[in-house]
Design an enzyme around this catalytic site. Structure first.
Site, PDB file in Angstrom:
ATOM      1  N   ASP A 155       0.904  -1.370  -0.122  1.00 53.24           N
ATOM      2  CA  ASP A 155      -0.104   0.117  -0.115  1.00 53.24           C
ATOM      3  C   ASP A 155       0.912   1.359   0.018  1.00 53.24           C
ATOM      4  OD1 ASP A 155      -2.533   1.460   0.080  1.00 53.24           O
ATOM      5  OD2 ASP A 155      -2.716   1.336   2.046  1.00 53.24           O
ATOM      6  N   HIS A 160       2.504   3.468  -9.119  1.00 56.77           N
ATOM      7  CA  HIS A 160       2.609   1.835  -9.238  1.00 56.77           C
ATOM      8  C   HIS A 160       3.629   1.608 -10.055  1.00 56.77           C
ATOM      9  CE1 HIS A 160      -1.501   2.386  -7.454  1.00 56.77           C
ATOM     10  NE2 HIS A 160      -2.063   2.938  -8.645  1.00 56.77           N
ATOM     11  N   LEU A 168      10.744 -20.348  -4.801  1.00 59.20           N
ATOM     12  CA  LEU A 168       9.601 -19.702  -4.218  1.00 59.20           C
ATOM     13  C   LEU A 168       8.336 -19.498  -5.029  1.00 59.20           C
ATOM     14  CD1 LEU A 168       8.918 -17.196  -2.174  1.00 59.20           C
ATOM     15  CD2 LEU A 168       9.556 -15.628  -4.297  1.00 59.20           C
ATOM     16  N   ARG A 178       1.835  -4.905   6.219  1.00 57.89           N
ATOM     17  CA  ARG A 178       1.047  -3.726   5.186  1.00 57.89           C
ATOM     18  C   ARG A 178       1.972  -2.489   5.490  1.00 57.89           C
ATOM     19  NH1 ARG A 178      -5.171  -2.300   4.306  1.00 57.89           N
ATOM     20  NH2 ARG A 178      -4.599  -0.705   3.073  1.00 57.89           N
TER      21      ARG A 178
HETATM   22  C1  IPE Z   1      -5.648  -2.852  -0.418  1.00 59.39           C
HETATM   23  O1  IPE Z   1      -5.173  -1.242  -0.402  1.00 59.39           O
HETATM   24  C2  IPE Z   1      -5.540  -3.400  -1.621  1.00 59.39           C
HETATM   25  C3  IPE Z   1      -3.828  -3.530  -2.107  1.00 59.39           C
HETATM   26  C4  IPE Z   1      -3.096  -3.216  -1.779  1.00 59.39           C
HETATM   27  C5  IPE Z   1      -3.867  -4.124  -3.569  1.00 59.39           C
HETATM   28  P1  IPE Z   1      -6.247  -0.238  -0.780  1.00 59.39           P
HETATM   29  O2  IPE Z   1      -5.488   1.120  -0.721  1.00 59.39           O
HETATM   30  O3  IPE Z   1      -7.120  -0.398  -1.812  1.00 59.39           O
HETATM   31  O4  IPE Z   1      -7.002  -0.206   0.824  1.00 59.39           O
HETATM   32  P2  IPE Z   1      -7.847   0.786   1.418  1.00 59.39           P
HETATM   33  O5  IPE Z   1      -8.835   1.241   0.577  1.00 59.39           O
HETATM   34  O6  IPE Z   1      -7.029   1.934   1.990  1.00 59.39           O
HETATM   35  O7  IPE Z   1      -8.511  -0.063   2.678  1.00 59.39           O
HETATM   36  C1  IPE Z   2      -1.426   0.458  -3.262  1.00 63.01           C
HETATM   37  O1  IPE Z   2      -1.314   1.846  -3.427  1.00 63.01           O
HETATM   38  C2  IPE Z   2      -1.708  -0.364  -4.969  1.00 63.01           C
HETATM   39  C3  IPE Z   2      -3.087  -0.602  -5.175  1.00 63.01           C
HETATM   40  C4  IPE Z   2      -4.148  -0.741  -4.342  1.00 63.01           C
HETATM   41  C5  IPE Z   2      -3.432  -1.066  -6.755  1.00 63.01           C
HETATM   42  P1  IPE Z   2      -2.322   2.625  -3.432  1.00 63.01           P
HETATM   43  O2  IPE Z   2      -2.838   2.975  -4.840  1.00 63.01           O
HETATM   44  O3  IPE Z   2      -3.676   1.932  -2.549  1.00 63.01           O
HETATM   45  O4  IPE Z   2      -1.729   3.872  -2.737  1.00 63.01           O
HETATM   46  P2  IPE Z   2      -2.581   4.993  -1.833  1.00 63.01           P
HETATM   47  O5  IPE Z   2      -2.952   4.058  -0.551  1.00 63.01           O
HETATM   48  O6  IPE Z   2      -3.436   5.508  -2.377  1.00 63.01           O
HETATM   49  O7  IPE Z   2      -1.429   6.023  -1.368  1.00 63.01           O
HETATM   50 MG    MG Z   3      -3.999   2.488  -0.602  1.00 64.39          MG
END
Ligand code: IPE
Ligand code: IPE
Ligand code: MG
Length: 245
Positions: free
Chosen positions: A18, A35, A129, A186
């Site tokens: 995240d 990303h 792995l 996380r």
């Molecule tokens: C969880 O992250 C999903 C992934 C990392 C792929 P999100 O950014 O979507 O989760 P929330 O919305 O903060 O709970």
């Molecule tokens: C995690 O990073 C990747 C995906 C959920 C695809 P985010 O895109 O959720 O990044 P933040 O949480 O908005 O910073």
């Molecule tokens: Mg996120």
């Protein structure tokens, strides 16, 4: 610095990657930039896990809920998945890594479905792995699917209700055959599960770090593993019982 006990590493690590979007914003860039940088972290963490001899690594790449993000971000992520898989599979294969995907893969565009199928097939016989990518994944979806499969077997008289054990339930999950993760990490300072591996994380140690995913490196993984090794896993028992074992 403390050192890792290589004989007490988890077999299976699961990571909610995240913070890509926030990291990109902090760099004055758009979310997709984050990303793309996140892929570098994936490569580094896969390398580190391989070096440490970890057997299973599950990475949460895209949730079912993420489909509701703005269309350009979703399309950009799908392109990134397809590009990354095509680019990385030869190296993963050379490193004896086996790829697997869990999630509602039916929802993916055709190009992505093809890329996943090829990657799975090409690396199917590898013995190093196992890298599991949770894509279009939701823990509740997985539980509902498992329930439907089991109900279907009961309805076909292939299974009786009394035969529905924990093992049978696990065997009907997308993660069939994988041990439960002992450690869930996380990144980016959020303290929630966000619909990840709801059944499998029952007794996982949870580790949260403020580090944003694009900055996560081997040393951050090692930090999480050190913390994991400092914890006493009791599984409902008392500390005395655990220490007598
Ligand atoms: C969880 O992250 C999903 C992934 C990392 C792929 P999100 O950014 O979507 O989760 P929330 O919305 O903060 O709970
Ligand atoms: C995690 O990073 C990747 C995906 C959920 C695809 P985010 O895109 O959720 O990044 P933040 O949480 O908005 O910073
Ligand atoms: Mg996120």
């Amino acid at each position: 610095m403390e050192t890792l006990d290589l004989s007490r590493l988890p077999k299976h690590i699961a990571i909610i990657m995240d913070g890509n979007g926030r990291w990109a914003k902090e760099q004055g860039q758009d979310r997709l930039f984050g990303h793309y940088h996140g892929v570098i972290s994936v490569r580094k963490v896969v390398e580190a896990a391989t070096e440490l001899g970890i057997q299973y690594l599950t990475l949460y790449a895209f949730s079912t809920e993420n489909w509701d993000r703005p269309e350009p971000e979703v399309t950009g992520l799908m392109t990134l998945f397809v590009e990354t898989i095509a680019k990385e599979v030869p190296d993963l294969h050379n490193n004896n890594i086996k790829l697997a995907f869990i999630g509602n893969l039916e929802m993916l565009p055709n190009e992505a479905k093809l890329a996943l199928a090829n990657a799975t097939e090409q690396t199917a016989n590898n013995t190093g792995l196992t890298l599991i990518i949770a894509l279009s994944y939701s823990g509740r979806w997985e539980l509902i699917e498992a329930t439907k499969k089991i109900a279907q077997k009961v309805s076909n008289a292939e299974l009786s209700i009394n035969e529905i054990t924990g093992a049978v339930f696990s065997d009907n999950l997308a993660s069939k055959g994988l041990p439960d993760p002992e450690l869930m990490i996380r990144t980016s300072g959020e303290y929630r599960i966000s619909n990840f591996l709801l059944y499998q994380l029952a007794y996982a140690e949870l580790y949260f770090t403020d580090t944003r995913w694009p900055e996560f490196r081997k040393e951050h993984l090692e930090q999480a593993l050190l913390e994991y090794q400092s914890r006493e896993r009791r599984f409902g028992k008392t500390s005395d019982q655990i220490n007598q074992l």
